[in-house]
Design a protein around this motif. Structure first.
Motif, PDB file in Angstrom:
ATOM      1  N   GLY A  51       0.799  -1.212   0.000  1.00  0.00           N
ATOM      2  CA  GLY A  51       0.000   0.000   0.000  1.00  0.00           C
ATOM      3  C   GLY A  51       0.834   1.265   0.000  1.00  0.00           C
ATOM      4  N   VAL A  52       0.155   2.391   0.202  1.00  0.00           N
ATOM      5  CA  VAL A  52       0.845   3.682   0.278  1.00  0.00           C
ATOM      6  C   VAL A  52       1.591   3.752   1.606  1.00  0.00           C
ATOM      7  CG1 VAL A  52      -0.873   4.789  -1.175  1.00  0.00           C
ATOM      8  CG2 VAL A  52      -1.166   4.813   1.321  1.00  0.00           C
ATOM      9  N   GLU A  53       2.391   4.794   1.777  1.00  0.00           N
ATOM     10  CA  GLU A  53       3.269   4.882   2.950  1.00  0.00           C
ATOM     11  C   GLU A  53       2.498   4.821   4.263  1.00  0.00           C
ATOM     12  OE1 GLU A  53       6.760   7.757   4.827  1.00  0.00           O
ATOM     13  OE2 GLU A  53       5.828   8.242   2.905  1.00  0.00           O
ATOM     14  N   LEU A  54       1.358   5.505   4.334  1.00  0.00           N
ATOM     15  CA  LEU A  54       0.594   5.506   5.584  1.00  0.00           C
ATOM     16  C   LEU A  54       0.032   4.133   5.919  1.00  0.00           C
ATOM     17  CD1 LEU A  54      -1.329   8.902   5.354  1.00  0.00           C
ATOM     18  CD2 LEU A  54       0.491   8.281   6.965  1.00  0.00           C
ATOM     19  N   GLN A  55      -0.073   3.245   4.938  1.00  0.00           N
ATOM     20  CA  GLN A  55      -0.553   1.890   5.203  1.00  0.00           C
ATOM     21  C   GLN A  55       0.544   0.980   5.750  1.00  0.00           C
ATOM     22  OE1 GLN A  55      -2.581   1.609   1.076  1.00  0.00           O
ATOM     23  NE2 GLN A  55      -3.679   0.136   2.342  1.00  0.00           N
ATOM     24  N   ARG A  56       1.763   1.446   5.768  1.00  0.00           N
ATOM     25  CA  ARG A  56       2.860   0.592   6.237  1.00  0.00           C
ATOM     26  C   ARG A  56       3.793   1.332   7.197  1.00  0.00           C
ATOM     27  NH1 ARG A  56       6.556   2.254   2.152  1.00  0.00           N
ATOM     28  NH2 ARG A  56       5.481   2.930   0.254  1.00  0.00           N
ATOM     29  N   THR A  57       3.236   2.304   7.949  1.00  0.00           N
ATOM     30  CA  THR A  57       4.027   3.017   8.947  1.00  0.00           C
ATOM     31  C   THR A  57       3.217   3.172  10.232  1.00  0.00           C
ATOM     32  OG1 THR A  57       3.226   5.167   8.163  1.00  0.00           O
ATOM     33  CG2 THR A  57       5.293   4.344   7.213  1.00  0.00           C
ATOM     34  N   PRO A  58       3.899   3.285  11.390  1.00  0.00           N
ATOM     35  CA  PRO A  58       3.193   3.538  12.649  1.00  0.00           C
ATOM     36  C   PRO A  58       2.383   4.830  12.616  1.00  0.00           C
ATOM     37  CG  PRO A  58       5.437   2.798  13.086  1.00  0.00           C
ATOM     38  CD  PRO A  58       5.341   3.035  11.600  1.00  0.00           C
ATOM     39  N   PHE A  59       2.827   5.814  11.848  1.00  0.00           N
ATOM     40  CA  PHE A  59       2.087   7.066  11.745  1.00  0.00           C
ATOM     41  C   PHE A  59       0.668   6.811  11.239  1.00  0.00           C
ATOM     42  CE2 PHE A  59       1.864  11.464   9.563  1.00  0.00           C
ATOM     43  CZ  PHE A  59       1.302  12.023  10.701  1.00  0.00           C
ATOM     44  N   GLY A  60       0.548   5.974  10.203  1.00  0.00           N
ATOM     45  CA  GLY A  60      -0.778   5.626   9.692  1.00  0.00           C
ATOM     46  C   GLY A  60      -1.597   4.867  10.722  1.00  0.00           C
ATOM     47  N   LEU A  61      -0.944   4.007  11.488  1.00  0.00           N
ATOM     48  CA  LEU A  61      -1.622   3.266  12.553  1.00  0.00           C
ATOM     49  C   LEU A  61      -2.238   4.217  13.567  1.00  0.00           C
ATOM     50  CD1 LEU A  61      -2.116   0.663  14.345  1.00  0.00           C
ATOM     51  CD2 LEU A  61       0.147   1.121  15.312  1.00  0.00           C
ATOM     52  N   TYR A  62      -1.459   5.173  14.072  1.00  0.00           N
ATOM     53  CA  TYR A  62      -1.963   6.106  15.081  1.00  0.00           C
ATOM     54  C   TYR A  62      -3.110   6.948  14.530  1.00  0.00           C
ATOM     55  CZ  TYR A  62       2.410   4.948  17.478  1.00  0.00           C
ATOM     56  OH  TYR A  62       3.454   4.297  18.080  1.00  0.00           O
ATOM     57  N   ARG A  63      -2.976   7.407  13.300  1.00  0.00           N
ATOM     58  CA  ARG A  63      -4.044   8.222  12.710  1.00  0.00           C
ATOM     59  C   ARG A  63      -5.335   7.434  12.600  1.00  0.00           C
ATOM     60  NH1 ARG A  63      -1.598  11.834   7.772  1.00  0.00           N
ATOM     61  NH2 ARG A  63      -3.850  12.072   7.406  1.00  0.00           N
ATOM     62  N   SER A  64      -5.229   6.192  12.164  1.00  0.00           N
ATOM     63  CA  SER A  64      -6.422   5.370  12.009  1.00  0.00           C
ATOM     64  C   SER A  64      -7.081   5.067  13.354  1.00  0.00           C
ATOM     65  CB  SER A  64      -6.064   4.066  11.296  1.00  0.00           C
ATOM     66  OG  SER A  64      -7.179   3.209  11.223  1.00  0.00           O
ATOM     67  N   LEU A  65      -6.287   4.681  14.346  1.00  0.00           N
ATOM     68  CA  LEU A  65      -6.846   4.332  15.656  1.00  0.00           C
ATOM     69  C   LEU A  65      -7.502   5.535  16.319  1.00  0.00           C
ATOM     70  CD1 LEU A  65      -4.096   1.949  17.116  1.00  0.00           C
ATOM     71  CD2 LEU A  65      -6.200   1.351  15.898  1.00  0.00           C
ATOM     72  N   LEU A  66      -6.870   6.707  16.238  1.00  0.00           N
ATOM     73  CA  LEU A  66      -7.467   7.908  16.823  1.00  0.00           C
ATOM     74  C   LEU A  66      -8.742   8.297  16.088  1.00  0.00           C
ATOM     75  CD1 LEU A  66      -4.239   9.983  17.525  1.00  0.00           C
ATOM     76  CD2 LEU A  66      -5.858   9.130  19.235  1.00  0.00           C
ATOM     77  N   HIS A  67      -8.755   8.114  14.789  1.00  0.00           N
ATOM     78  CA  HIS A  67      -9.962   8.379  14.006  1.00  0.00           C
ATOM     79  C   HIS A  67     -11.108   7.492  14.488  1.00  0.00           C
ATOM     80  CE1 HIS A  67     -12.729   8.108  10.555  1.00  0.00           C
ATOM     81  NE2 HIS A  67     -12.285   9.311  10.199  1.00  0.00           N
TER      82      HIS A  67
END
Length: 612
Positions: free
Chosen positions: A302-318
């Motif tokens: 996937g794109v970068e946010l799909q394979r980084t902790p940054f994307g994980l935090y954004r998704s969980l907080l959302h």
């Protein structure tokens, strides 16, 4: 203890420095060290150690034990002594002959020690260049507990600086923050990840608060946020229920605070199993508890946010904002403040990973005051080994910190087994060792419409050769059904399956050695092509079958594969079968009308030929 005594501000003991761990005698009464009762008892326990040490002599020594028969002390007996047992300080023996050893001062009366030390002070000797402040100084009268003798003796020492303790001292200490959160009222502001002015949401109308929350959610969202979940194959019927009877799952579900690991080779169904858990909350015991389930599916492709902790935090907080925005007032406040000062997110400012990580920790602490939390994270290996190891440690620390909450957090992770991110964990389920029953149910269901296939041994062949890899089984079953629909005889189907065994063996060999492959296992045709062109394919075919992958491809009629080898300038000598002509300058593969390739590989012939 020396380190603890010099800490400025509050701190928690995690263990007894004298016992080297959490004392059994305390743990029996208070299993969770992160409670006020446990901390009080642990401090009493440590205090008792210090009292005992105050009346101990130096440790037992074999070389003087015979000289100490008359000594009423722990040197021989191992027992502490009462003050009344010593009429005169001279009873303390000097057990060392070294003139420079500090043991020579241990038998002196405390008053004499104090007088010597104060004499040094009066002489204005520089205390910072001596070890005086680390020596034991006991005043003659110590009845007034509120008097800070040490601060009076050493007014210029930073160790006894009594200036106010800043918030930053404990805001970075998650262990202390979680403790304070549990004993503080909900309004306490101890858990702010950063110094921001919290918005007074009481002044907001419900519509304004909803709009602020939704705008904040938009700043966290990204288009591919749920793509990992959406793209995963839905579990086939009756292929996942086995998990709920597995002893590791039961142990985790019943209260084990460790992370639950679902490991396996690529294609064993880890993501499918996790999606099944999320789609069946009643089976997972989430439904009816008021609990909240959070998830993120990392994606290697996937794109970068799909394979980084940054994307994980954004998704969980959302997800948390979507389900329980009241636990993230500071996040919304920060968003509103930055938008007012700098403009819209993405244009004038961006969220930072570290601040989102702290917001997430804060939100989980607040959530667990009233409701349980399930956290599912898939394909941890997709974020890279370093990030995966870091996230593993972070989640282990977080579950430990949150273990004393009123409600419980359960964390389930999937990962390729070769990473071995948590080797000491007992809660690990390896899917290739558990998939046999699910594979059999899947194949039986797929073959149920064909009495001929149901009575054949093809199902046994597939189960044996896929070795728990569900995706391989799915591709082979699909091919078998297509062959049957085309009218292929049973014996021809069985021969076709047998003929591709080398490719299956090559796949398993590469996975065992590399752990994963750089391409997804989605179609049998593409998988065969990728495997044949792997750098290690030639060595494998030579060692196992005594031939080259090119000769195998020609025998199978893979004209597209042979053409690719030719275009890549392959120099391997080929054994050309009938239907393939060779010239002095090049090898040209021609598919003759009367020579038909095996059905399982027919798709390759549909690829564009040179000059077409």
């Amino acid at each position: 203890m020396k380190k603890a005594s010099r800490r400025k501000g509050p701190f928690l003991f995690e263990s007894c420095p004298f016992c080297g761990g959490y004392p059994d005698v305390v743990e029996k009464r208070f299993p969770n060290v992160d409670t006020p009762e446990a901390q009080t008892e642990l401090r009493k326990h440590i205090k008792q150690h210090m009292h005992d040490i105050a009346f101990f002599l130096p440790p037992y020594r074999d070389d003087i034990s015979n000289e100490d028969d008359d000594l009423k002390s722990s040197v021989v007996t191992g027992q502490s002594n009462k003050l009344d047992d010593f009429e005169d300080p001279s009873e303390f023996l000097e057990i060392c002959g070294n003139e420079d050893c500090d043991c020579r001062g241990r038998g002196r009366h405390v008053r004499a020690v104090l007088e010597d030390e104060l004499a040094l002070i009066s002489a204005k000797q520089d205390l910072e260049d001596t070890d005086i402040q680390s020596e034991l100084i006991i005043p003659e009268e110590t009845d007034h507990e509120d008097t800070d003798l040490w601060a009076e003796l050493f007014p210029n020492s930073a160790t006894y600086n009594h200036s106010p303790v800043p918030d930053e001292y404990y805001l970075g200490d998650m262990h202390l923050r979680s403790f304070i959160a549990r004993i503080s009222p909900p309004s306490a502001g101890y858990l702010q990840p950063e110094s921001v002015a919290t918005t007074d949401f009481s002044e907001y109308t419900p519509t304004e608060l909803l709009r602020a929350s939704q705008d904040c959610m938009k700043s966290l969202a990204f288009p591919e946020m749920n793509a990992g979940f959406d793209n995963i194959h839905t579990a086939d019927e009756h292929t996942c229920e086995w998990l709920f009877g597995h002893h590791k799952w039961i142990e985790w579900d019943n209260g084990n605070q460790s992370l639950l690991w679902i490991n396996g080779k690529p294609g064993t169904g880890k993501s499918t199993l996790l999606k099944y858990l999320l789609m069946n909350p009643r089976e997972v015991s989430i439904a009816g508890t008021g609990g909240i389930s959070l998830f993120f599916f990392f994606s290697y492709y996937g794109v970068e946010l799909q394979r980084t902790p940054f994307g994980l935090y954004r998704s969980l907080l959302h997800q948390i904002l979507q389900q329980s925005p009241d636990v993230l007032p500071n996040l919304i406040s920060t968003f509103e403040q930055r938008r007012e000062e700098s403009g819209e997110p993405g244009e004038s400012w961006q969220w930072h990973m570290e601040e989102l990580r702290k917001f997430l920790q804060s939100a989980l602490l607040k959530l667990l005051k009233t409701r349980p939390v399930w956290l599912f994270i898939d394909s941890l290996e997709a974020c890279g080994q370093e990030n995966a190891a870091s996230l593993t440690q972070e989640l282990k620390d977080l579950t430990q910190i949150l273990s004393g909450s009123f409600q419980r957090v359960r964390v389930c992770l999937t990962c390729h087994g070769y990473l071995n991110l948590d080797p000491n964990s007992d809660l690990q389920i390896c899917l290739e060792n558990e998939n046999q029953g699910g594979l059999l149910k899947f194949i039986e269901a797929e073959f149920s419409t064909s009495p001929l296939l149901s009575l054949s041994g093809i199902d046994d062949f597939i189960i044996e050769n896929v070795r728990g890899v569900f995706t391989l089984a799915r591709l082979l079953v699909k091919q078998v059904l297509e062959l049957e629909q085309e009218g292929t005889k049973l014996h021809a189907i069985e021969e076709e399956m047998t003929s591709i065994r080398p490719i299956l063996e090559l796949y398993h060999s590469l996975i065992e050695r590399k752990g994963s492959l750089s391409w997804p296992l989605r179609t049998l045709d593409v998988a065969i092509m990728e495997l044949l062109f792997d750098d290690d394919a030639e060595v494998f075919f030579e060692n196992i079958y005594g031939r080259t992958p090119q000769s195998w491809a020609i025998e199978r009629g893979l004209t597209a594969a042979v053409r690719l080898w030719h275009e890549k300038g392959a120099k391997t000598e080929l054994n050309i079968p009938p239907g393939v002509t060779s010239t002095a300058s090049s090898t040209v593969v021609v598919a003759q009308d009367d020579i038909q390739p095996p059905p399982v590989l027919a798709a390759f012939l549909s690829l564009p030929q040179k000059g077409a």
